[in-house]
Scaffold this motif. Sequence first.
Motif, PDB file in Angstrom:
ATOM      1  N   UNK A  16       0.788  -1.220   0.000  1.00 60.68           N
ATOM      2  CA  UNK A  16       0.000   0.000   0.000  1.00 60.68           C
ATOM      3  C   UNK A  16       0.824   1.275   0.000  1.00 60.68           C
ATOM      4  N   UNK A  17       0.171   2.362   0.291  1.00 59.17           N
ATOM      5  CA  UNK A  17       0.826   3.676   0.160  1.00 59.17           C
ATOM      6  C   UNK A  17       1.869   3.965   1.229  1.00 59.17           C
ATOM      7  N   UNK A  18       1.755   3.316   2.378  1.00 60.83           N
ATOM      8  CA  UNK A  18       2.724   3.664   3.419  1.00 60.83           C
ATOM      9  C   UNK A  18       4.049   2.932   3.247  1.00 60.83           C
ATOM     10  N   UNK A  41       5.588   0.052  17.428  1.00 62.44           N
ATOM     11  CA  UNK A  41       5.911   1.183  16.555  1.00 62.44           C
ATOM     12  C   UNK A  41       5.373   0.957  15.153  1.00 62.44           C
ATOM     13  N   UNK A  42       5.408  -0.303  14.686  1.00 64.12           N
ATOM     14  CA  UNK A  42       4.864  -0.590  13.365  1.00 64.12           C
ATOM     15  C   UNK A  42       3.366  -0.319  13.341  1.00 64.12           C
ATOM     16  N   UNK A  43       2.694  -0.689  14.451  1.00 66.38           N
ATOM     17  CA  UNK A  43       1.262  -0.405  14.548  1.00 66.38           C
ATOM     18  C   UNK A  43       1.000   1.079  14.419  1.00 66.38           C
ATOM     19  N   UNK A  44       1.758   1.859  15.205  1.00 60.62           N
ATOM     20  CA  UNK A  44       1.580   3.307  15.190  1.00 60.62           C
ATOM     21  C   UNK A  44       1.813   3.873  13.791  1.00 60.62           C
ATOM     22  N   UNK A  45       2.812   3.315  13.117  1.00 62.17           N
ATOM     23  CA  UNK A  45       3.106   3.804  11.772  1.00 62.17           C
ATOM     24  C   UNK A  45       1.949   3.531  10.830  1.00 62.17           C
ATOM     25  N   UNK A  46       1.304   2.382  11.020  1.00 61.30           N
ATOM     26  CA  UNK A  46       0.184   2.064  10.137  1.00 61.30           C
ATOM     27  C   UNK A  46      -1.043   2.915  10.445  1.00 61.30           C
ATOM     28  N   UNK A  47      -1.248   3.199  11.738  1.00 59.16           N
ATOM     29  CA  UNK A  47      -2.391   4.046  12.104  1.00 59.16           C
ATOM     30  C   UNK A  47      -2.212   5.470  11.631  1.00 59.16           C
TER      31      UNK A  47
END
Lengths: 104, 451
Positions: free
Chosen positions: B9-11, B152-158
């Motif tokens: 995806x975009x991130x 941190x990966x979760x936060x990055x996705x949110x």
Amino acid sequence: MSKDSQMRAAINQKLIEMGERERLKELLRAKLVECGWKDQLKAHCKDVIREKGLEHVTVEDLVTEVTPKGRGNNPYRVTGHQCLIMHRYCKFLQILGQNHKRGG
Amino acid sequence: MASRVQLSGPDAVTTMSPAGCPHVNSFKVDNWKQNLRVIYQCFVWSGSAESRKRKAKSCICHMCGAHLNRLHSCLYCVFFACFAKKHIHEHAKNKRHNLAIDLLYGGIYCFMCQDYIYDKDMEQIAKEEQRKAWKMQGIGEKFSTWEPTKRELELLRYNPKRRRITSNCTIGLRGLINLGNTCFMNCIVQALTHTPLLRDFFLSDRHKCEMQSNSCLVCEMSQLFQEFYSGHRSPHIPFRLLHLVWTHARHLAGYEQQDAHEFLIAALDVLHRHCKDDNGKKANNPNHCNCIIDQIFTGGLQSDVTCQVCHGVSTTIDPFWDISLDLPGSSTPFWPLSPGGDGAALNGESHTSGATTLTDCLRRYNTSSFISVDVSSFALPFSSPDPIPPPPSLSPLVLHTRPFLPSHSHSHSPLTLPSPSNLVARWRHCVRLVIYLCSVFCYCYCCYHSL
């Protein structure tokens, strides 16, 4: 093994034993970062990876491609820092020599 | 690389598979974690003196005895061999031991994949052992690249919005408001924020402040870098910085125009003083300070005096914090001219249409320190009608007095040199002339350095 390589091995042993090898490596690493050598080489690595494709490139490829540039005539010559490191290395050898002379 | 890279995806967060390659599975049996730790502790990152001794003695190639050539250790048995000479490859083939570890960097090599692999569990162990060794050696924590944790990966996705450093982004650049004749300060601030070593120091939070009051200039400097790298496009108003500088350098207080160089010297001095707490136990010795300011902004001027008879060299190194470089347009014969001029040969490289580089200025600075005296330019005060030409052995001797003239020095009082008539009065006595010239040389040398 020739006498030369015997001496090298002995010095290397002492370097590791006394922890001086790590310290010299750290010093060199710091100087290389400071003068921008690391960044330049990193950029070159990225170019190689882009060229070869991320899926297919191996560490060996990088080593072969990047080593000549890292060692050769690049603008970020570390001559001044080489002096500093050589100075420390020579001091180390001096200390070794002195310890050798002492008996007991 | 043997790891898989997924772009989702975009991130575009890249993920590596937890298993480096399928061939490690045969290694990951029984007590493999402990075994791997032992290998790291003994042969890769030896922290204690004992393990260092053991490493020094045993880490040689079992086939050729060399200790260089990228030594690797087999992971399945006790066997060290060179990588560069392919000795470890032979072992791997013969014994079907397909994993080896690089004794220099700790990387795991898989002979089946023919590349270094990045197994998450093994990497974890490697990192822990490395940290342990650093601690034991007294090196403490070292910089390591950031690897995001699960959280941190979760936060990055949110939070998918990203601030990227593209080629045309303005992070690190910011305008400065003039607070009333403060452009002298603003230009120095811009120069400081563009110093990579200083930027790295502050952006990695290396300053630990122990000043009680809020008047630490280093903290303010840190804040300044935060402002510059915040991504804001509006100009920054450095009123706090100005106030702190006024507090610590009274001679710059007020809204008059000031000299930018004086500001730099004053600012560096205050920063150096406020930095003393960053050295830990090291004393704030002016001759050998290790603060970031002195690390970046001091240099050494090396003077070599060579004896023409025995060729012995006597070297002195004087520390300096700044040097003044001449710019072109000065009326000296040594200045390199546009291509084709004599100067081009002096520098050993060709110049494009009169453009002068910083390197030229530095070279010029380095070559201008010899002194020669042109006796022919001084008229004789005696009754002789015609000026006596200097003997061939003593010419050309040119005294380069321009740096000592009042128009050149800015805040220092001009030097007075012995008058030309004094010089000429001793003309007939060559020996005395030579001695006098040497003393002039020494005089100029000392005074030049005291400038």
